[in-house]
Design a protein around this motif. Structure first.
Motif, PDB file in Angstrom:
ATOM      1  N   GLU A  76     -17.184  63.148 -11.505  1.00 18.91           N
ATOM      2  CA  GLU A  76     -18.642  63.290 -11.568  1.00 18.91           C
ATOM      3  C   GLU A  76     -19.050  64.658 -12.092  1.00 18.91           C
ATOM      4  O   GLU A  76     -19.939  64.775 -12.951  1.00 18.91           O
TER       5      GLU A  76
ATOM      6  N   TYR B 125     -23.373  63.892 -19.152  1.00 15.81           N
ATOM      7  CA  TYR B 125     -23.355  62.471 -18.824  1.00 15.81           C
ATOM      8  C   TYR B 125     -23.686  62.270 -17.343  1.00 15.81           C
ATOM      9  O   TYR B 125     -23.609  63.206 -16.548  1.00 15.81           O
ATOM     10  N   SER B 126     -24.020  61.051 -16.985  1.00 22.15           N
ATOM     11  CA  SER B 126     -24.319  60.718 -15.584  1.00 22.15           C
ATOM     12  C   SER B 126     -23.268  59.758 -15.053  1.00 22.15           C
ATOM     13  O   SER B 126     -23.053  58.677 -15.629  1.00 22.15           O
ATOM     14  N   ALA B 127     -22.629  60.142 -13.951  1.00 20.05           N
ATOM     15  CA  ALA B 127     -21.634  59.279 -13.312  1.00 20.05           C
ATOM     16  C   ALA B 127     -22.321  58.412 -12.254  1.00 20.05           C
ATOM     17  O   ALA B 127     -23.156  58.896 -11.487  1.00 20.05           O
ATOM     18  N   VAL B 128     -21.968  57.152 -12.222  1.00 23.80           N
ATOM     19  CA  VAL B 128     -22.555  56.195 -11.282  1.00 23.80           C
ATOM     20  C   VAL B 128     -21.537  55.843 -10.208  1.00 23.80           C
ATOM     21  O   VAL B 128     -20.382  55.510 -10.525  1.00 23.80           O
TER      22      VAL B 128
ATOM     23  N   GLN C  89     -16.263  55.398  -9.787  1.00 17.18           N
ATOM     24  CA  GLN C  89     -17.351  56.023 -10.518  1.00 17.18           C
ATOM     25  C   GLN C  89     -17.164  55.676 -11.984  1.00 17.18           C
ATOM     26  O   GLN C  89     -16.035  55.495 -12.446  1.00 17.18           O
TER      27      GLN C  89
ATOM     28  N   VAL D 135     -19.031  56.116 -16.186  1.00 20.27           N
ATOM     29  CA  VAL D 135     -20.042  56.637 -17.104  1.00 20.27           C
ATOM     30  C   VAL D 135     -20.310  55.562 -18.152  1.00 20.27           C
ATOM     31  O   VAL D 135     -19.369  54.964 -18.695  1.00 20.27           O
TER      32      VAL D 135
ATOM     33  N   ALA E 105     -18.416  64.955 -15.780  1.00 17.29           N
ATOM     34  CA  ALA E 105     -19.396  64.171 -16.538  1.00 17.29           C
ATOM     35  C   ALA E 105     -20.715  64.931 -16.656  1.00 17.29           C
ATOM     36  O   ALA E 105     -21.285  65.062 -17.752  1.00 17.29           O
ATOM     37  N   GLU E 106     -21.191  65.454 -15.537  1.00 15.73           N
ATOM     38  CA  GLU E 106     -22.468  66.181 -15.545  1.00 15.73           C
ATOM     39  C   GLU E 106     -22.383  67.442 -16.403  1.00 15.73           C
ATOM     40  O   GLU E 106     -23.338  67.798 -17.114  1.00 15.73           O
TER      41      GLU E 106
END
Length: 365
Positions: free
Chosen positions: A226, A234-237, A182, A184, A229-230
């Protein structure tokens, strides 16, 4: 005959080709030999019929997005060569390949079944029956030529399948392994109040890097990358990495490969921003299985290339490149015929004649 619209079905069935129309006028000397593979001749007529189909596909489906028909074919595709020249040369090469493969069918015990031969013959007959003589002349679409091309293309498909069937299809998890990760992205692109976007200034990028470094330091102590981050906006990919992977950045992937599950990377810069990533699994099942499929396809391509190039070197192949110039895409246009076009033509004919007679452009499949 300038501006006169012609319609012709190009092919049906066996080679999964389509129906098309031709515009303009002009014919070629179909009996001229443009290439030879040992004792097998490739006539200009055979090439004309084959290349007009290819032309039709591109003029119908891609012309608008490529700036129009004339702009498309005159566009350079490298080494001072136009798209038209490239298309015609590629078509000749494919026909030569078909002939080489045909010469080696016995080695793979490949033959056409009676059903396949009958289907090809019927397709050629229906093509000729469905089109006007002048249309057939324009695309060199006589019954013998159509049948010959369909035969070659059917043989090519069967030979390709037989050759690639001998490729090794066993791929282990270790060979195809893709690990889970994952990340960011701290993007260099910012959105203004009016909704438009712009790239950050150098000073803003410095501040962004500090923000990314603070996140990287804090997230190292968090179990759920994740969720953290949220929580912080932030958005985790979700993604994967393995041998040959270079995204999001090559240096970041290199560090990821040195980390165990749960390990978090430093901050890495790319053209579009800063990245911070974490290893989430030792094996991403879906990504690994997809990689296996890719490896198998690569092996099949390599097997075909190996076998074909060996045969090609042994063959006596000649070509008259000057004859390619006789096939002019600008003077002789080709467009695919669609069901919508048929309906419009029928409506136009009905309005002009006051009748509901079937259009002579209608082509049977």
């Amino acid at each position: 005959m300038k501006g006169l619209k012609k319609r012709a079905a190009v092919l049906a069935a066996a080679a999964a080709l389509a129906i098309s129309g031709v515009t303009g006028c002009g014919t070629v000397n179909a009996d001229k030999v443009i290439a030879k593979v040992d004792d097998t001749e490739i006539t200009t007529g055979l090439l004309n019929f084959y290349v007009r189909y290819q032309q039709g596909v591109y003029e119908t489906n891609y012309a608008q997005m490529l700036g129009g028909i004339d702009a498309m074919w005159s566009a350079e595709v490298g080494e001072g060569k136009t798209y038209e020249q490239s298309m015609k040369e590629t078509s000749v090469e494919l026909l030569k390949q078909m002939c080489v493969l045909e010469d080696h069918m016995d080695e793979y015990e490949i033959t056409l079944t009676e059903a396949e031969k009958e289907k090809i013959k019927k397709s050629a007959e229906e093509f000729v029956k469905a089109n006007k003589e002048e249309d057939l002349e324009a695309v060199s679409g006589d019954e013998e030529t159509v049948e010959r091309l369909l035969t070659l293309m059917t043989e090519q498909k069967k030979m390709h399948d037989a050759i690639t069937a001998k490729a090794d299809t066993e791929v282990s998890d270790d060979e195809a392994r893709r690990k889970g990760m994952q990340y960011v992205l701290f993007s260099f692109t910012k959105t203004k109040d009016d909704g438009t976007t712009e790239t950050m200034t150098a000073e803003e990028k410095k501040d962004l890097k500090k923000e990314a470094e603070a996140f990287a330091k804090s997230v190292k102590n968090e179990k759920d990358f994740e969720a953290f981050a949220e929580k912080n906006g932030y958005s985790a990919v979700d993604s994967s990495f393995g041998e040959g992977t270079t995204a999001p950045t090559e240096d970041m992937v290199k560090q990821l490969n040195e980390l165990k599950v749960g390990g978090t990377t430093d901050v890495f810069e790319s053209d579009n921003g800063y990245y911070v990533g974490r290893v989430t699994s030792e094996l991403d099942r879906d990504a690994t299985d997809q990689r296996k499929e890719t490896i198998v396809q690569e092996r099949k391509q390599e097997k075909f290339k190996e076998v074909y190039e060996g045969w090609e070197k042994e063959a006596d192949i000649t070509e008259d490149k000057k004859l390619l110039e006789k096939l002019d895409f600008e003077k002789q246009g080709v467009t695919l015929k669609t069901e919508e076009a048929d309906a419009e033509n029928a409506d136009a004919d009905s309005a002009d004649t006051g009748s509901a007679e079937e259009s002579t452009d209608t082509t049977e499949e």
